[in-house]
Design a protein around this motif. Structure first.
Motif, PDB file in Angstrom:
ATOM      1  N   PRO B  25       0.762  -1.124  -0.016  1.00  0.00           N
ATOM      2  CA  PRO B  25      -0.043   0.082   0.010  1.00  0.00           C
ATOM      3  C   PRO B  25       0.994   1.243  -0.144  1.00  0.00           C
ATOM      4  O   PRO B  25       1.918   1.208   1.041  1.00  0.00           O
ATOM      5  CB  PRO B  25      -0.817  -0.005   1.417  1.00  0.00           C
ATOM      6  CG  PRO B  25      -0.395  -1.514   1.906  1.00  0.00           C
ATOM      7  CD  PRO B  25       0.783  -1.874   1.537  1.00  0.00           C
ATOM      8  N   ILE B 292      -9.970  -8.947  -2.301  1.00  0.00           N
ATOM      9  CA  ILE B 292      -9.330  -8.654  -0.934  1.00  0.00           C
ATOM     10  C   ILE B 292      -7.899  -7.904  -1.218  1.00  0.00           C
ATOM     11  O   ILE B 292      -7.252  -8.314  -2.074  1.00  0.00           O
ATOM     12  CB  ILE B 292      -8.800 -10.047  -0.091  1.00  0.00           C
ATOM     13  CG1 ILE B 292     -10.290 -10.655   0.303  1.00  0.00           C
ATOM     14  CG2 ILE B 292      -8.063  -9.452   1.218  1.00  0.00           C
ATOM     15  CD1 ILE B 292     -11.163 -10.025   0.704  1.00  0.00           C
ATOM     16  N   ASP B 294      -4.593  -5.397   0.133  1.00  0.00           N
ATOM     17  CA  ASP B 294      -3.440  -5.274   1.102  1.00  0.00           C
ATOM     18  C   ASP B 294      -3.468  -4.220   1.989  1.00  0.00           C
ATOM     19  O   ASP B 294      -2.393  -3.637   2.528  1.00  0.00           O
ATOM     20  CB  ASP B 294      -1.984  -5.456   0.210  1.00  0.00           C
ATOM     21  CG  ASP B 294      -1.869  -4.502  -0.814  1.00  0.00           C
ATOM     22  OD1 ASP B 294      -2.628  -3.594  -0.818  1.00  0.00           O
ATOM     23  OD2 ASP B 294      -0.902  -4.598  -1.491  1.00  0.00           O
ATOM     24  N   GLY B 295      -4.632  -3.262   2.139  1.00  0.00           N
ATOM     25  CA  GLY B 295      -4.764  -2.156   3.197  1.00  0.00           C
ATOM     26  C   GLY B 295      -5.689  -2.103   4.145  1.00  0.00           C
ATOM     27  O   GLY B 295      -6.661  -2.637   3.654  1.00  0.00           O
ATOM     28  N   SER B 297      -6.095  -1.087   8.735  1.00  0.00           N
ATOM     29  CA  SER B 297      -5.833  -0.042   9.608  1.00  0.00           C
ATOM     30  C   SER B 297      -4.446   0.474   9.825  1.00  0.00           C
ATOM     31  O   SER B 297      -4.303   1.321  10.525  1.00  0.00           O
ATOM     32  CB  SER B 297      -6.691  -0.518  10.810  1.00  0.00           C
ATOM     33  OG  SER B 297      -6.041  -1.511  11.606  1.00  0.00           O
ATOM     34  N   LYS B 298      -3.624  -0.460   9.233  1.00  0.00           N
ATOM     35  CA  LYS B 298      -2.101  -0.019   9.227  1.00  0.00           C
ATOM     36  C   LYS B 298      -1.864   0.770   8.082  1.00  0.00           C
ATOM     37  O   LYS B 298      -0.683   1.419   8.202  1.00  0.00           O
ATOM     38  CB  LYS B 298      -1.305  -1.177   9.406  1.00  0.00           C
ATOM     39  CG  LYS B 298      -1.583  -1.905  10.632  1.00  0.00           C
ATOM     40  CD  LYS B 298      -0.634  -3.200  11.000  1.00  0.00           C
ATOM     41  CE  LYS B 298      -0.891  -3.848  12.460  1.00  0.00           C
ATOM     42  NZ  LYS B 298      -0.403  -5.030  12.586  1.00  0.00           N
ATOM     43  N   ALA B 322     -11.036  -5.619   6.617  1.00  0.00           N
ATOM     44  CA  ALA B 322     -10.945  -7.271   6.884  1.00  0.00           C
ATOM     45  C   ALA B 322      -9.819  -7.387   7.641  1.00  0.00           C
ATOM     46  O   ALA B 322      -8.977  -8.205   7.109  1.00  0.00           O
ATOM     47  CB  ALA B 322     -10.946  -7.823   5.284  1.00  0.00           C
ATOM     48  N   ASP B 324      -6.567  -5.866  10.160  1.00  0.00           N
ATOM     49  CA  ASP B 324      -5.551  -4.603  10.376  1.00  0.00           C
ATOM     50  C   ASP B 324      -4.641  -4.487   9.104  1.00  0.00           C
ATOM     51  O   ASP B 324      -4.187  -3.339   8.702  1.00  0.00           O
ATOM     52  CB  ASP B 324      -4.700  -4.622  11.350  1.00  0.00           C
ATOM     53  CG  ASP B 324      -5.280  -5.005  12.700  1.00  0.00           C
ATOM     54  OD1 ASP B 324      -6.647  -4.418  12.759  1.00  0.00           O
ATOM     55  OD2 ASP B 324      -5.026  -5.536  13.824  1.00  0.00           O
ATOM     56  N   GLU B 325      -4.636  -5.381   8.254  1.00  0.00           N
ATOM     57  CA  GLU B 325      -3.716  -5.406   7.076  1.00  0.00           C
ATOM     58  C   GLU B 325      -4.490  -5.439   5.820  1.00  0.00           C
ATOM     59  O   GLU B 325      -3.783  -5.586   4.653  1.00  0.00           O
ATOM     60  CB  GLU B 325      -2.728  -6.489   7.074  1.00  0.00           C
ATOM     61  CG  GLU B 325      -1.654  -6.221   8.158  1.00  0.00           C
ATOM     62  CD  GLU B 325      -1.932  -6.766   9.399  1.00  0.00           C
ATOM     63  OE1 GLU B 325      -3.233  -7.381   9.494  1.00  0.00           O
ATOM     64  OE2 GLU B 325      -1.101  -6.671  10.574  1.00  0.00           O
ATOM     65  N   PHE B 326      -5.758  -5.895   5.935  1.00  0.00           N
ATOM     66  CA  PHE B 326      -6.541  -6.300   4.620  1.00  0.00           C
ATOM     67  C   PHE B 326      -7.995  -5.387   4.649  1.00  0.00           C
ATOM     68  O   PHE B 326      -8.436  -4.994   5.573  1.00  0.00           O
ATOM     69  CB  PHE B 326      -6.753  -7.732   4.864  1.00  0.00           C
ATOM     70  CG  PHE B 326      -5.723  -8.265   4.712  1.00  0.00           C
ATOM     71  CD1 PHE B 326      -4.628  -8.513   3.632  1.00  0.00           C
ATOM     72  CD2 PHE B 326      -5.374  -8.956   6.031  1.00  0.00           C
ATOM     73  CE1 PHE B 326      -3.463  -9.358   3.643  1.00  0.00           C
ATOM     74  CE2 PHE B 326      -4.191  -9.697   6.129  1.00  0.00           C
ATOM     75  CZ  PHE B 326      -3.199  -9.688   5.049  1.00  0.00           C
TER      76      PHE B 326
END
Lengths: 382, 382
Positions: B25, B292, B294-295, B297-298, B322, B324-326
């Motif tokens: 991301p 799906i 790759d972004g 809440s991080k 979906a 924290d990473e997705f």
């Protein structure tokens, strides 16, 4: 000098009373609580005869991962290639990537690291990804261990049928450069079910989806050496059930307000104490006397219940957000607002994205700052 | 090599078609939209005869601040000493700290920078802070300009009475090392009132609290040279009213889904386009076919409405989180889920804490990656 608040605090390492003098907002790791949680889960895993592969998505910190390995972990799980490669550069060598990827450049970085000594495990959920990892591993002159990613109800990635799993298992086995290693089945929806019996029922449902896939793989000559899944919420159920071979717990070493209501052992008692805290300072007071502190959504991930606030070890209230850089202390009845300059330690709403906001974690033991550890994979969600 | 995804993308700078090839991301700044928003607010300020002091809490990026100065800004506002000092080290010299502090170490860092050429303005809301800034400035052999922080309804920091403001103004004027410069009155609660008339009423209420304080200060011989406040939401009202001397707008150069519903000019038309975007990649599909990415809440601050998702410039849906990473792409009716590897550009729920998640911002113009700028004050909310 270290970046940010850690640079201001470096001179305090080892000084008596330094915990109460930290410049803020600073991310803390309470060493005693951390070690208690580390040991407790390691012991439960040993008693069950199962493995632990702690997930670094929670902490992103090599020093914590090293201690998890020393406590007997099989390896460390990572959510993204960037996170995994940062931990490899920091000295960790047994690393598992727990999600599919779609970038050939990232795949090539991973196989290049494998060629330099990384014991890499990856997951795949489609045939093109098998081919891509195989081609990259061959080009790098190395081998990569591969798991079939299975979806047992999370609805994110992974196959859902025995047929698809067997097809992937055969493709992995047939691909030069790849080694078929088993299955990943992460029951993410189970982890935060608060009630123990309801969580057991949810985990049983995930297992009921996984079991026929495992049976089918064994019947096809693809018996999985690794069945990886589970987490902090389901760890006891997973140890009891014995269907997985290893548990990918992450939050247990840090703990947060989102996980705290989960009745982990069905006893109503907390199992893991709050080892992760954020210390903030009172910078002033609102017109009605509330203490305003220097931590907001740039210091705490706010996707969870509000932090509880401690002063000198006593819980005095909670935080309401007052902008991205500020919080408002809501003291409990009868407790006076703390004065300007007071340091307050706060639990965190959600530990994983909170660790991701900080470059360093301040390790405190008792009243002393013991060390400052870099969070090497902070920001590396790529 | 630059850290993280920026290191993977550095080689793409200037390449034709590079915007569509970014590793993810990645945080983006659409240069054309950014420049349009930069120019539009600068022009409105010029027409009104008022000043702009853009707030760097939104972007934390020296290159953006430099362009704001080039567009005529009086200086740059900062929320925290760490953010301010990072921008000073990056070459900005006219900086205002918009919140009180309680750390003598931080105050000393600020006055030391003033002694090295920083034109510093700070705010105070209590007499002890006047004394602390004065003592520190004298010890550093420098002078600091000081504003009285006034609370006109935000309920965070600042004085609320004419009496307290006059008392602070006299103390500042009497303190060697300090220069009395005026008043800050940030009407934070006004900014996100969506309806233009309701927002005008809310701003009128804030002004009704500020005006008697200004009258009292003038009567006491403390006429404020600077009356600083306002923001992206209230900018037009502030330019019309002429009570402030300058506006501290921040989000206008980036824009987000939280601000987008605000009817800035009462015309129902957007004034500032989405210059900040996050580009993500499809890493696979869920069992029911959803893409799906790759972004999570991080990569996005999630404290706002969900991002809208664009593919090849066409809006195709929104994102549901979906993990924290997705993220999970919810495509609009009739739009097929994008394939694995597809790059999708997304708006952000809230720009300030999103910028704080990224080490670099990728500047794109048309179909090309033009530059990668460091976000120097990322993580420096200390």
């Amino acid at each position: 000098m270290k970046r940010g608040v850690a640079g201001l605090n470096e001179a305090l390492i080892g000084q008596p009373g330094s915990r109460a003098e930290l410049e803020t907002p600073a991310l803390l790791l309470d060493a005693d609580r951390f070690e208690a949680s580390l040991d407790r889960l390691a012991q439960l895993a040993r008693l069950s005869g199962m493995g632990l592969r702690p997930h670094a998505k929670s902490h992103k910190c090599a020093a914590i991962a090293v201690r998890q390995m020393a406590a007997g972990a099989l390896g460390i799980a990572c959510a993204k290639p960037g996170e995994l490669l940062a931990l490899f550069e920091a000295g960790l060598t047994k690393l598992m990537l727990t999600a599919p990827v779609s970038s050939r450049l990232k795949i090539d970085r991973l196989t290049a690291a494998a060629a330099r000594g990384l014991e890499l495990i990856v997951v795949v959920d489609r045939l093109e990804l098998v081919a891509a990892f195989g081609a990259s591993a061959r080009a790098a002159g190395t081998h990569v261990a591969v798991l079939i990613d299975c979806d047992t109800g999370l609805g994110r990635t992974g196959v859902t049928t025995t047929e698809d799993a067997v097809s992937l298992g055969r493709a992995i086995s047939a691909e030069a450069g790849l080694v078929y290693a088993g299955v990943q089945a992460y029951a993410g929806k189970v982890q935060h079910v608060f009630d123990h019996q309801e969580r057991r029922a949810a985990n049983d449902l995930a297992n009921a989806r996984l079991t026929p896939i495992l049976v089918g793989l064994r019947a096809a000559g693809l018996a999985p050496a690794i069945v990886s899944g589970g987490g902090t919420g389901s760890h006891l159920l997973d140890f009891e059930d014995g269907i997985l071979t290893e548990v990918q717990a992450g939050s247990y070493v840090l703990m947060d307000e989102g996980y705290r209501p989960v009745d982990f052992h069905g006893t109503g008692e907390p199992v893991f104490d709050f080892a992760m805290l954020v210390v903030v300072s009172v910078i002033g007071h609102s017109a009605n006397g509330e203490a305003i502190v220097d931590g907001g959504s740039k210091s705490f991930a706010v996707d969870g219940p509000p932090p509880r606030v401690y002063r000198d070890g006593v819980e005095i209230g909670t935080i309401a957000w007052a902008g991205d850089e500020f919080g408002r202390v809501k003291t409990y009845d009868g407790i006076a607002p703390p004065p300007a300059g007071a340091r307050l330690e706060c639990t965190v709403p959600h530990c994983d994205p909170t660790a991701n906001l900080h470059d360093f974690i301040h390790v405190v033991r008792g009243e002393r700052l013991e060390a400052i550890w870099p969070i090497e994979a902070r920001g590396l969600s790529d």
